[in-house]
Scaffold this active site. Structure first.
Site, PDB file in Angstrom:
ATOM      1  CG  HIS A  21      -7.846   4.244   1.358  1.00 46.83           C
ATOM      2  ND1 HIS A  21      -7.843   4.211   2.744  1.00 46.83           N
ATOM      3  CD2 HIS A  21      -9.106   4.559   0.977  1.00 46.83           C
ATOM      4  CE1 HIS A  21      -9.075   4.477   3.168  1.00 46.83           C
ATOM      5  NE2 HIS A  21      -9.855   4.689   2.130  1.00 46.83           N
ATOM      6  CG  HIS A  50       0.784   6.491   4.802  1.00 49.60           C
ATOM      7  ND1 HIS A  50      -0.018   7.539   5.180  1.00 49.60           N
ATOM      8  CD2 HIS A  50       0.103   5.359   5.076  1.00 49.60           C
ATOM      9  CE1 HIS A  50      -1.139   7.052   5.704  1.00 49.60           C
ATOM     10  NE2 HIS A  50      -1.097   5.744   5.630  1.00 49.60           N
ATOM     11  NE  ARG A 100      -7.859   7.389   4.872  1.00 46.17           N
ATOM     12  CZ  ARG A 100      -8.681   7.109   5.875  1.00 46.17           C
ATOM     13  NH1 ARG A 100      -9.807   7.803   6.031  1.00 46.17           N
ATOM     14  NH2 ARG A 100      -8.410   6.126   6.721  1.00 46.17           N
ATOM     15  CB  THR A 123      -8.889   1.902   8.376  1.00 44.97           C
ATOM     16  OG1 THR A 123      -8.772   2.469   7.074  1.00 44.97           O
ATOM     17  CG2 THR A 123     -10.094   0.968   8.430  1.00 44.97           C
ATOM     18  CG  HIS A 160      -5.147  -1.262   9.760  1.00 46.07           C
ATOM     19  ND1 HIS A 160      -5.378  -0.128   9.016  1.00 46.07           N
ATOM     20  CD2 HIS A 160      -4.863  -0.832  11.008  1.00 46.07           C
ATOM     21  CE1 HIS A 160      -5.265   0.940   9.788  1.00 46.07           C
ATOM     22  NE2 HIS A 160      -4.944   0.552  10.997  1.00 46.07           N
ATOM     23  CD  GLU A 192      -7.072  -6.080   3.222  1.00 46.59           C
ATOM     24  OE1 GLU A 192      -7.199  -5.992   1.979  1.00 46.59           O
ATOM     25  OE2 GLU A 192      -6.305  -5.340   3.881  1.00 46.59           O
ATOM     26  NE  ARG A 204      -7.388  11.272   5.829  1.00 50.84           N
ATOM     27  CZ  ARG A 204      -7.882  10.850   7.000  1.00 50.84           C
ATOM     28  NH1 ARG A 204      -7.097  10.189   7.847  1.00 50.84           N
ATOM     29  NH2 ARG A 204      -9.140  11.089   7.337  1.00 50.84           N
ATOM     30  CD  GLU A 210      -7.134  -0.304   1.181  1.00 50.21           C
ATOM     31  OE1 GLU A 210      -6.749   0.781   1.623  1.00 50.21           O
ATOM     32  OE2 GLU A 210      -6.921  -1.382   1.766  1.00 50.21           O
ATOM     33  CG  ASN A 212      -1.866   1.144   1.305  1.00 56.46           C
ATOM     34  OD1 ASN A 212      -1.476   2.288   1.028  1.00 56.46           O
ATOM     35  ND2 ASN A 212      -3.099   0.873   1.671  1.00 56.46           N
TER      36      ASN A 212
END
Ligand SMILES: CC(=O)[C@@H](O)[C@H](O)COP(=O)(O)O
Ligand SMILES: NCC(=O)COP(=O)(O)O
Length: 253
Positions: free
Chosen positions: A53, A20, A55, A111, A199, A161, A59, A80, A17
């Site tokens: 992801h 970030h 969002r 999350t 996660h 998941e 962000r 995602e 993922n």
């Protein structure tokens, strides 16, 4: 219990993922570091898929990132998204390999739990049907519970998941959380649903989850991006891959 070599099991896939990387980019409002470059580097380093992801508050990952990543990578994209019509339209435009439906709350730092499928079957079934019609695999990010797995199956999910956040962060209840995840993975596969997890997974917590024989994919991001500051992304991925493979060597089923 028979000993089974890891080669007899399906290879546990690693989805990286890259959210970030975009968090760092956005810190200055510029274009560096580029999440596309990170996705390509992760793919070259052995990632079996890329997770991103988008969002609602953008962000970190932006719409353009999703389009650019999908165009650049050759491994599957796990997109995602929240369960709303805006993201359905985005998924239909991007056509990822899979759409992973995750709960979102604007105030959350990250999350906080699994998607509430139980009680929302009709809404989710209707909302997600266009994705299924388009051949996009449906993954639901849920808590480790049989009721949520049954509900996921009822709305046509191909994949669940399992949320590993509490397992990773709650030292007091880690054994209890692991047992829930392990039982849920066994139950999901018996229901004909592919089982993933993610996660909060780190070098220290990945092993027990990777050793669950029914697990087919782990999605790991924040820790890997953090570790890449010290090790570089390829080395961080290599170490995570080795820990996952070591955990499955000599598994008994
Ligand atoms: C669902 C999940 O655990 C992550 O994939 C999700 O992306 C976390 O949200 P942030 O990436 O915004 O922390
Ligand atoms: N769905 C989990 C994921 O993609 C990565 O979660 P994290 O490792 O960033 O916590």
């Amino acid at each position: 219990m028979t000993q089974t070599s890891s080669s007899a099991l399906s290879r546990l896939r690693l989805g990286v993922n890259i959210d970030h990387v975009a968090t760092i980019r956005n810190a200055r409002g510029g274009v560096h570091p580029n999440p596309v470059d990170a996705a390509l580097l992760a793919e070259q380093a052995g990632a079996d898929g890329i997770t991103a992801h988008l969002r609602e508050d953008r962000r970190h990952i932006h719409d353009d990132d999703i389009h650019a990543i999908k165009a650049a990578i050759t491994v599957p994209l796990n997109f995602e998204m929240a369960a709303n019509s805006e993201m359905i339209d985005m998924a239909l435009a991007v056509r990822p390999n899979a759409a992973c439906i995750v709960p979102e709350r604007r105030e959350e730092v990250t999350t906080e739990g699994g998607l509430a499928v139980v009680g929302n079957e009709d809404r989710l079934g209707t909302l997600l049907q266009p994705l299924k019609d388009a051949g996009i695999r449906i993954s639901l990010f849920i808590e480790a519970s049989e009721a949520e797995i049954d509900a996921a199956r009822s709305v046509g999910a191909d994949i669940i998941e399992l949320h590993t956040g509490r397992y990773c962060h709650d030292d007091t209840n880690r054994n209890f959380e692991y047992t829930r995840i392990r039982s849920a993975a066994t139950y999901a596969v018996k229901q004909g649903i592919e089982c993933h997890a993610g996660h909060g997974l780190t070098f220290d917590t990945v092993g027990a989850i990777a050793a669950i024989p029914e697990m087919e994919e782990l999605n790991i991001g924040h820790f890997l991006i953090g570790e890449s500051i010290f090790l570089g992304l390829p080395e961080a991925i290599r170490r995570m891959r080795n820990l996952m493979d070591d955990a499955r060597t000599g598994l008994s089923v």
